[in-house]
Enzyme design. Structure first.
Site, mmCIF file in Angstrom:
data_model
loop_
_atom_site.group_PDB
_atom_site.id
_atom_site.type_symbol
_atom_site.label_atom_id
_atom_site.label_comp_id
_atom_site.label_asym_id
_atom_site.label_seq_id
_atom_site.Cartn_x
_atom_site.Cartn_y
_atom_site.Cartn_z
ATOM 1 N N SER A 176 30.050 58.913 5.164
ATOM 2 C CA SER A 176 29.355 57.841 5.863
ATOM 3 C C SER A 176 27.882 57.901 5.460
ATOM 4 C CB SER A 176 29.483 58.016 7.376
ATOM 5 O OG SER A 176 30.795 57.709 7.782
ATOM 6 N N GLN A 177 27.280 56.739 5.372
ATOM 7 C CA GLN A 177 25.932 56.657 4.798
ATOM 8 C C GLN A 177 24.838 56.835 5.840
ATOM 9 O OE1 GLN A 177 25.367 55.740 1.117
ATOM 10 N NE2 GLN A 177 27.155 56.999 1.530
ATOM 11 N N HIS A 189 26.735 55.657 -9.529
ATOM 12 C CA HIS A 189 27.724 55.277 -8.529
ATOM 13 C C HIS A 189 28.790 54.429 -9.206
ATOM 14 C CE1 HIS A 189 27.836 55.343 -3.905
ATOM 15 N NE2 HIS A 189 27.852 56.549 -4.384
ATOM 16 N N ASN A 203 21.976 63.727 -13.115
ATOM 17 C CA ASN A 203 23.315 63.610 -12.582
ATOM 18 C C ASN A 203 24.288 63.536 -13.755
ATOM 19 O OD1 ASN A 203 25.144 60.812 -11.473
ATOM 20 N ND2 ASN A 203 25.421 62.817 -10.598
ATOM 21 N N HIS A 229 31.781 66.553 -9.447
ATOM 22 C CA HIS A 229 30.616 65.811 -8.960
ATOM 23 C C HIS A 229 29.591 66.738 -8.298
ATOM 24 C CE1 HIS A 229 28.772 61.990 -7.795
ATOM 25 N NE2 HIS A 229 28.463 62.557 -6.647
ATOM 26 N N SER A 286 28.128 62.199 -14.635
ATOM 27 C CA SER A 286 29.289 61.448 -14.173
ATOM 28 C C SER A 286 30.371 61.530 -15.239
ATOM 29 C CB SER A 286 28.899 59.988 -13.922
ATOM 30 O OG SER A 286 30.047 59.222 -13.658
ATOM 31 N N GLU A 321 20.860 58.619 -10.454
ATOM 32 C CA GLU A 321 22.219 58.989 -10.065
ATOM 33 C C GLU A 321 23.186 57.876 -10.376
ATOM 34 O OE1 GLU A 321 22.552 62.266 -6.550
ATOM 35 O OE2 GLU A 321 22.930 60.186 -6.032
ATOM 36 N N ASP A 351 17.982 62.400 -16.138
ATOM 37 C CA ASP A 351 19.035 61.816 -16.966
ATOM 38 C C ASP A 351 20.326 61.642 -16.188
ATOM 39 O OD1 ASP A 351 19.492 64.466 -16.667
ATOM 40 O OD2 ASP A 351 20.186 64.806 -18.706
ATOM 41 N N ARG A 364 17.626 58.248 -0.453
ATOM 42 C CA ARG A 364 17.581 59.422 0.434
ATOM 43 C C ARG A 364 17.197 60.681 -0.329
ATOM 44 N NH1 ARG A 364 21.824 56.707 2.412
ATOM 45 N NH2 ARG A 364 23.403 58.025 1.442
#
Lengths: 748, 231
Positions: free
Chosen positions: A309-310, A90, A531, A43, A533, A88, A493, A111
């Site tokens: 933590s966000q 998730h 990103n 990642h 994945s 990105e 992408d 962010r």
């Protein structure tokens, strides 16, 4: 050597452990091992993909920040403004905890954008799930993801204005949640993530640190298994209110000039943000974890360094300006705590009070992380899957019924049920409402510019031919932009694939990247970030290769002022009597089509051919026509082919349904096409447009000049969609079926 | 006319309101931070939409305790003009400046889309530029817009003509389908008994420019300017 179980838990190989010992010249501490494990994870390190990503075109006129330089790429849109944008994934968090997983996906990409000093102005979501009529779990995932995006994006006040949603068996256990964000930044105010100036304070900002999201980056670098539920603590919990405050406070602080560098704490949290800012700035950094604000007792340095933590940011502040910076954050009710200093040298030193718990050269954690050229092998399934004998495919008895079935299929059906849950109008820039045009269109206040953006992918095409599929995804994105009259500028992408240690997956990846790179070169749209994945697998196997292309374009106006005369072009037919024209060539291409999948239950054949030079010519023609104001609607043919595209043109505006009468025999006059290929085949590079009849000749002349095939199909008007001789349905019925498609299976 | 747009942490339509008032209508605008107590001499206070304090306890429930709200309460009592949009409406309800309360939308989902509304009264500072019975298009974007009030209060609201906008269909009829959130009596916007404080769930600031597909919302702001000019 630590025991194999610990290494496995940290996702490190024996070889990687030996490298760590060699770099440090000693055995690593637990904290160091944790730091290596996240920084060297797929990642963060892109270790399997790096060699291929290097083949993307990244330079171009107007690229202000290139891929990999900072947290997001930035392109020039004139008027002294830049657009920062990035996509990105998730996926893994959303598979075990859909609401929190999707919500924090939104938070993370926001962010990345405001870290650049840009104000986020739009969000896009590219979502993929298993069949809706399948299990209750799919409904749970779908509903949770949509609500997670809504709860977060709506509260932060960034409109969600586009994206896509597709359903396929391949995503049953492993849904995909890809989020793109676009932001606007004055060219002179682009913030960077390069630490400099020994002695400058390192400041921690935002929410306090807990155990949530512990090792999320490593979790995202593993396959999803039956045991993944146990990874639930690796999913972060989002707080959109904190994010909104961090956003406003950050933009305020950046405007003061007191900040030298800034990076959000995303994947690998404090670890990644400290070593990456130091590495970019070619300096050292020292932090004390004891000073990190915490929300839980008894956290070890290992946990503090790996927490995800966000809503946290890391700032390098000009020495002497700490108090001013802290005051601005305090205004928004946020911590701004000095946790360390920039140092000379090249070491990342982590202390816990007086005790040093980690000391690692920053380069080893960033650009010197392992890079693998993994073995590749053409997948065994491919030859068989590509073989499609059309003789075995029976023609539908009733074409009208087939069209209705396609329109009601969740992948094609109206997505209003979803986008009405997203605030898509806040910030008052949404010039075209979602679902009304092939791309989303935003105005940029104070300029004459209109921005357009889209996300596109077709995994079935990539499954059947990853190289062509990669090209097709880029071509479709570009086509969607020119349909609204926007010139394609640049690409981000999100490459979603299975396990890269599987040579067949790696081959799919390599081929997809080759196709994307080639198409991006052809369209002159550099890749400015994105990103990868991997490990999108379940016990049932890898997902179909799914490269999602996010593309940004600009509708250029003659006048550079707020009252721009250029109107974006939408998809719907406008007026009785308008001529309906088709650009592009229709071939006997049923391979990989929704029709074949839905009606005949076959994921087979070769995807439609993608001819990049003719796509480019088509794009130029569309921009020329848009600029001259000659076309009144435009919609490209994609999933479901020509018949679905025509039906959608009749029904996308619920308050203005309108029919059409068409004769497709001119399309087939010089070749014998199967009727189903004509109606539902997905030949690429085709756009349905309408115009005033007296403009038709001019359009024909312009099309001829750039060698774009043009066919006149018929006229707009009436209350029925009549495609002689096979389809005759009322637009009411088409609209009803299309609008109910998603609700039929969903409780989102 | 000088407007004051309040900013709570979590407000997110504040700049949209500033844009319409300043850039579209050419009015004077100041922003009022929630920690402040001075209203800076404004003639009209706008409480914008958003998620003040995250709306974590209950929409608008925390915002009502902020220092600026104490000043706004006094301002309203003195007859100052206050308009609350969406979350601003919810805050006015929590603060007791308007009667009633908001529940979750009947469909239990956030809804963002254009709706049609019927203008119920025009002799108010908020609606004097509309026609009686005019059907207008404004967007909504909320999760809790399902207006409720005690039967007695509701009766009083109706009798005193405090309802300014109702959700309706394109022909101005009140139907179940045209009520997006289950609001009692299809109520979308109300005033207080004195007629100087108004709450509205739809967003007029999102429908004040041709590029955004409707300019009906502009009439509301123009009504305020008109009323001020003749005050």
């Amino acid at each position: 050597m630590p025991d194999a179980a610990l290494l496995k838990k940290l996702n490190l190989t024996q070889d990687e452990y030996r490298s760590i010992v060699k770099i440090l010249g000693r055995a690593p501490t637990t904290t160091e091992l944790g730091i290596f494990s996240v920084q060297w994870s797929e990642h963060c390190a892109y270790k399997s993909s790096k060699i291929y990503l290097k083949t993307f075109p990244t330079r171009g006129k107007g690229v202000l920040i290139r891929a990999g330089e900072e947290n997001a790429g930035v392109i020039d849109i004139g008027d002294g403004l830049g657009v920062a944008f990035k996509i990105e994934s998730h996926n893994h968090p959303s598979a075990v905890e859909p609401h929190a997983g999707a919500a924090t996906g939104v938070g993370g990409i926001l962010r990345d954008i405001f870290t650049m000093g840009a104000r986020p102005i739009a969000l896009f979501d590219s979502l993929r799930f298993g069949p809706l009529n399948g299990s209750g779990r799919t409904r749970f995932l779908f509903g949770g993801v949509v609500k997670g995006i809504a709860d977060y994006g709506n509260a932060v006040g960034v409109p969600t204005i586009g994206g896509e949603i597709a359903f396929d068996e391949t995503y049953r256990e492993n849904p995909l949640v890809n989020v793109m964000c676009i932001g606007i930044v004055p060219r002179g105010s682009i913030a960077v993530a390069k630490a400099r100036g020994a002695g400058n304070p390192v400041v921690y900002v935002g929410s306090s640190t807990g155990r949530d999201g512990l090792g999320g980056a490593s979790f995202a670098s593993r396959e999803i298994t039956d045991g993944s539920e146990a990874d639930r603590p690796a999913v972060q919990i989002g707080d959109p209110f904190a994010e909104k405050c961090v956003l406003e406070a950050t933009l305020e602080v950046l405007a003061t000039g007191d900040v030298i560098a800034i990076q959000d704490m995303g994947a690998a949290g404090l670890t990644c943000s400290t070593c990456e800012t130091a590495s970019r700035g070619r300096c050292g950094i020292e932090i004390d974890v004891a000073k990190v604000p915490r929300r839980e007792e008894g956290m070890t340095p290992f946990e503090v360094m790996l927490s995800e933590s966000q809503e946290r940011m890391l700032l390098i502040v000009k020495r002497g300006r700490e108090a001013q910076v802290a005051r601005r954050f305090a205004k928004w009710g946020l911590h701004a705590v000095q946790i360390g200093r920039v140092k000379d040298g090249n070491l990342m030193r982590v202390k816990d009070g007086d005790q040093v718990v980690a000391e690692i050269p920053v380069g080893a954690l960033t650009h010197e992380a392992p890079v693998y050229r993994r073995p590749t092998r053409r997948p065994a399934y491919l030859s068989k899957a590509q073989r499609l004998s059309l003789r075995a495919v029976s023609q539908p008895r009733d074409y009208g019924e087939a069209l209705l079935a396609l329109l009601g299929a969740p992948t094609i059906a109206s997505k209003a049920l979803v986008f009405e849950q997203y605030d898509h109008m806040v910030q008052t820039n949404t010039v075209v409402l979602p679902g009304r045009a092939d791309a989303a269109v935003l105005r940029v206040k104070g300029t004459g510019a209109l921005l357009a953006a889209t996300t596109d992918a077709n995994a079935t095409y990539c499954y059947l031919d990853p190289y062509e599929g990669g090209k097709l995804a880029v071509a479709e994105a570009a086509r969607n932009l020119v349909c609204v009259g926007a010139k394609p500028l640049a690409v981000t992408d999100c490459l979603n694939f299975g396990n890269p240690e599987d040579p067949e997956v790696m081959w799919q990846f390599k081929e997809c990247v080759r196709g994307i790179a080639e198409a991006c070169r052809a369209f002159g749209t550099p890749v400015t970030g994105g990103n990868v994945s991997f490990y999108n697998e379940s016990p049932r196997g890898a997902i179909d290769p799914t490269p999602v292309i996010g593309m940004v374009g600009l509708i250029e106006c003659g006048m550079r002022n707020a009252e721009c005369g250029m109107q974006p072009i939408t998809a719907s037919f406008k007026q009785e009597g308008d001529a309906i024209l088709l650009f592009g060539e229709t071939r006997e291409e049923l391979g990989g089509s929704e029709y074949l999948k839905l009606i005949h239950h076959r994921k087979q054949g070769r995807p439609p051919a993608c001819d990049l030079p003719s796509e480019r010519r088509l794009g130029h023609l569309m921009l020329e026509l848009a600029h001259r104001g000659l076309i009144k609607s435009a919609h490209d043919c994609s999933e479901g082919g020509l018949a679905v595209a025509l039906a959608e043109c009749c029904i996308t505006e619920p308050e203005h349904l309108i029919g059409a009468a068409l004769d497709l025999s001119p399309v087939t006059c010089h070749l014998s096409l199967r009727p189903d290929a004509l109606l539902f085949g997905e030949s690429a590079g085709r756009i349905v447009v309408t115009c005033e009849r007296y403009h038709q000749e001019r359009i024909e002349a312009l099309a001829k000049r750039v060698r774009v095939p043009l066919t006149t199909l018929g006229r707009v008007g009436g209350t029925r969609l009549v495609i002689r001789p096979r389809i005759d349905l009322t637009v009411e019925q088409l609209s009803r079926v299309w609008r109910a498609g998603l609700a039929g299976g969903a409780h989102a | 006319m000088k407007f004051g747009v309040v900013i709570f942490p979590g407000s997110n339509c504040d700049q949209d309101c500033v844009h319409v008032l300043k850039d579209v209508l050419g009015q004077g605008v100041v922003t009022l931070w929630h920690q402040e107590t001075s209203l800076k001499g404004v003639k009209c206070v706008v409480l914008p939409g958003g998620f003040s304090y995250g709306d974590y306890l209950r929409t608008g429930a925390i915002a009502r305790f902020s220092p600026i709200m104490q000043s706004i309460g006094a301002f309203a009592k003195d007859g100052g003009v206050v308009i609350g949009i969406c979350n601003g409406f919810q805050i006015l309800l929590e603060a007791g400046l308007l009667p009633g309360a908001m529940m979750r939308n009947a469909g239990l989902r956030f809804i963002c889309r254009f709706v049609t509304l019927r203008v119920e009264r025009t002799e108010t500072p908020f609606t004097n530029r509309f026609r009686q019975g005019q059907v207008i298009r404004l967007p909504i974007a909320h999760n809790e817009g399902n207006y409720v009030a005690e039967p007695e209060a509701l009766k009083a609201i109706r009798q005193r003509g405090q309802v300014l906008f109702r959700y309706c269909d394109a022909n101005g009829e009140l139907t179940d389908d045209s009520n997006p959130n289950g609001s009692t009596d299809a109520i979308a916007g109300i005033t207080n008994t004195a007629g100087n404080v108004m709450g509205l769930m739809p967003h007029p600031e999102r429908a004040s420019e041709p590029a955004l597909g409707s300019v009906d919302g502009r009439l509301l702001f123009e009504s305020l300017i008109e009323a001020h000019a003749h005050a």
